[in-house]
Design a protein around this motif. Structure first.
Motif, mmCIF file in Angstrom:
data_model
loop_
_atom_site.group_PDB
_atom_site.id
_atom_site.type_symbol
_atom_site.label_atom_id
_atom_site.label_comp_id
_atom_site.label_asym_id
_atom_site.label_seq_id
_atom_site.Cartn_x
_atom_site.Cartn_y
_atom_site.Cartn_z
ATOM 1 N N LEU A 18 52.286 44.570 44.073
ATOM 2 C CA LEU A 18 52.010 43.485 45.006
ATOM 3 C C LEU A 18 50.547 43.127 44.802
ATOM 4 C CD1 LEU A 18 53.658 44.991 48.206
ATOM 5 C CD2 LEU A 18 54.598 43.211 46.746
ATOM 6 N N PHE A 19 50.200 41.872 44.970
ATOM 7 C CA PHE A 19 48.797 41.526 44.778
ATOM 8 C C PHE A 19 48.355 40.486 45.789
ATOM 9 C CE2 PHE A 19 50.997 38.396 42.262
ATOM 10 C CZ PHE A 19 50.266 37.242 42.462
ATOM 11 N N THR A 20 47.051 40.472 46.006
ATOM 12 C CA THR A 20 46.457 39.459 46.855
ATOM 13 C C THR A 20 45.098 39.079 46.304
ATOM 14 O OG1 THR A 20 45.846 38.874 49.113
ATOM 15 C CG2 THR A 20 45.407 41.127 48.436
ATOM 16 N N ASP A 21 44.776 37.821 46.412
ATOM 17 C CA ASP A 21 43.442 37.311 46.049
ATOM 18 C C ASP A 21 42.836 36.686 47.293
ATOM 19 O OD1 ASP A 21 43.799 37.965 43.357
ATOM 20 O OD2 ASP A 21 44.657 36.018 42.879
ATOM 21 N N TYR A 22 41.620 37.075 47.609
ATOM 22 C CA TYR A 22 40.915 36.509 48.751
ATOM 23 C C TYR A 22 39.708 35.750 48.215
ATOM 24 C CZ TYR A 22 38.134 36.072 52.959
ATOM 25 O OH TYR A 22 37.391 35.566 53.988
ATOM 26 N N TYR A 23 39.677 34.452 48.463
ATOM 27 C CA TYR A 23 38.586 33.611 47.964
ATOM 28 C C TYR A 23 37.408 33.655 48.927
ATOM 29 C CZ TYR A 23 41.097 31.902 43.990
ATOM 30 O OH TYR A 23 41.743 31.839 42.775
ATOM 31 N N ILE A 24 36.288 34.168 48.426
ATOM 32 C CA ILE A 24 35.044 34.228 49.195
ATOM 33 C C ILE A 24 34.435 32.833 49.275
ATOM 34 C CG2 ILE A 24 32.743 35.254 49.269
ATOM 35 C CD1 ILE A 24 33.970 37.555 47.554
ATOM 36 N N THR A 25 34.450 32.137 48.162
ATOM 37 C CA THR A 25 34.053 30.730 48.079
ATOM 38 C C THR A 25 35.163 30.013 47.311
ATOM 39 O OG1 THR A 25 32.879 30.917 45.964
ATOM 40 C CG2 THR A 25 31.600 31.391 47.972
ATOM 41 N N ARG A 27 35.179 29.235 44.290
ATOM 42 C CA ARG A 27 35.235 29.729 42.926
ATOM 43 C C ARG A 27 35.348 31.257 42.808
ATOM 44 N NH1 ARG A 27 33.205 27.221 37.754
ATOM 45 N NH2 ARG A 27 33.625 25.392 38.992
ATOM 46 N N PHE A 28 34.754 32.019 43.727
ATOM 47 C CA PHE A 28 34.717 33.479 43.626
ATOM 48 C C PHE A 28 35.775 34.130 44.511
ATOM 49 C CE2 PHE A 28 30.460 32.105 42.459
ATOM 50 C CZ PHE A 28 30.279 32.812 41.276
ATOM 51 N N PHE A 29 36.397 35.197 43.988
ATOM 52 C CA PHE A 29 37.434 35.889 44.750
ATOM 53 C C PHE A 29 37.365 37.394 44.519
ATOM 54 C CE2 PHE A 29 39.307 34.896 40.647
ATOM 55 C CZ PHE A 29 39.964 36.065 40.300
ATOM 56 N N VAL A 30 37.963 38.129 45.436
ATOM 57 C CA VAL A 30 38.198 39.559 45.269
ATOM 58 C C VAL A 30 39.718 39.755 45.289
ATOM 59 C CG1 VAL A 30 36.010 40.337 46.244
ATOM 60 C CG2 VAL A 30 37.961 39.991 47.750
ATOM 61 N N SER A 31 40.174 40.802 44.617
ATOM 62 C CA SER A 31 41.616 41.013 44.546
ATOM 63 C C SER A 31 41.947 42.489 44.742
ATOM 64 C CB SER A 31 42.163 40.525 43.204
ATOM 65 O OG SER A 31 41.623 41.265 42.140
ATOM 66 N N ALA A 32 43.167 42.729 45.202
ATOM 67 C CA ALA A 32 43.695 44.081 45.354
ATOM 68 C C ALA A 32 45.138 44.073 44.868
ATOM 69 C CB ALA A 32 43.633 44.514 46.808
ATOM 70 N N ARG A 33 45.494 45.137 44.138
ATOM 71 C CA ARG A 33 46.833 45.201 43.560
ATOM 72 C C ARG A 33 47.349 46.646 43.576
ATOM 73 N NH1 ARG A 33 46.131 42.759 38.300
ATOM 74 N NH2 ARG A 33 45.971 44.805 37.366
ATOM 75 N N LEU A 66 41.411 47.159 41.954
ATOM 76 C CA LEU A 66 40.541 46.252 42.700
ATOM 77 C C LEU A 66 39.771 45.414 41.705
ATOM 78 C CD1 LEU A 66 39.112 48.662 45.422
ATOM 79 C CD2 LEU A 66 41.117 47.178 45.556
ATOM 80 N N GLY A 67 39.506 44.163 42.078
ATOM 81 C CA GLY A 67 38.803 43.289 41.149
ATOM 82 C C GLY A 67 37.953 42.252 41.844
ATOM 83 N N ILE A 68 37.089 41.659 41.054
ATOM 84 C CA ILE A 68 36.262 40.542 41.498
ATOM 85 C C ILE A 68 36.257 39.535 40.353
ATOM 86 C CG2 ILE A 68 34.104 41.604 40.711
ATOM 87 C CD1 ILE A 68 32.829 40.236 43.227
ATOM 88 N N GLY A 69 36.329 38.242 40.708
ATOM 89 C CA GLY A 69 36.429 37.270 39.635
ATOM 90 C C GLY A 69 36.015 35.869 40.022
ATOM 91 N N MET A 70 36.177 34.986 39.023
ATOM 92 C CA MET A 70 35.847 33.567 39.173
ATOM 93 C C MET A 70 37.044 32.738 38.756
ATOM 94 S SD MET A 70 32.025 33.128 37.617
ATOM 95 C CE MET A 70 31.961 31.405 38.033
ATOM 96 N N SER A 71 37.147 31.575 39.390
ATOM 97 C CA SER A 71 38.208 30.645 39.078
ATOM 98 C C SER A 71 37.594 29.397 38.440
ATOM 99 C CB SER A 71 38.940 30.274 40.368
ATOM 100 O OG SER A 71 39.933 29.333 40.112
ATOM 101 N N PHE A 72 38.167 28.975 37.330
ATOM 102 C CA PHE A 72 37.739 27.752 36.636
ATOM 103 C C PHE A 72 38.934 26.819 36.585
ATOM 104 C CE2 PHE A 72 35.445 31.358 34.892
ATOM 105 C CZ PHE A 72 34.132 30.971 35.048
#
Length: 103
Positions: A18-25, A27-33, A66-72
Motif C-alpha cells: 500500500l502506498f501514500t504520497d503526501y505533497y508538502i508543496t 512539487r515536493f512530497f514524502v511517501s510511505a509504502r 519511506l521516501g522524499i521526492g519531487m514531481s515534474f
C-alpha cells in the motif's frame, strides 16, 4: 549432514504493498509504502558424493519504504530507504532512486 562442494540458489519473490504520497508543496512530497513479500528459496546442494539435494525455504519478508521526492508534471523522482532492513529485503541497505509516471 554433508559438506557441500557446489550449490545453486533460486530465489522467487512476489509481494503486496500500500502506498501514500503526501505533497508538502505542489512539487515536493514524502511517501510511505508498507510491503510484505513472499519468498521461496531453493538451494540445490551437491554433496561430497555428487548427489543433488534440494532444500526449500519459504519466508515472508516485511519492508517499510519511506521516501522524499519531487514531481515534474506527470514524472515523479524520489529517494527511498527501507527502514525495516530484513536480511532478504529486495531493496538492499542503502538509499535508492525511484522514477514514476502518473496517469
Amino acid at each position: 549432514y554433508y559438506w557441500a562442494y557446489e550449490y545453486k540458489i533460486k530465489q522467487h519473490q512476489f509481494g503486496f504493498n500500500l502506498f501514500t504520497d503526501y505533497y508538502i508543496t505542489k512539487r515536493f512530497f514524502v511517501s510511505a509504502r508498507p510491503e510484505i513479500f513472499y519468498q521461496r528459496l531453493t538451494w540445490e546442494v551437491y554433496n561430497d558424493r555428487g548427489r543433488p539435494q534440494n532444500i526449500k525455504e519459504d519466508d515472508f519478508i516485511p519492508a517499510v519504504v519511506l521516501g522524499i521526492g519531487m514531481s515534474f508534471g506527470p514524472v515523479m523522482l524520489s529517494l527511498n530507504y527501507d527502514i525495516v532492513q530484513d536480511d532478504w529485503t529486495p531493496y538492499g541497505d542503502s538509499v535508492f532512486v525511484s522514477v514514476g509516471v502518473r496517469f
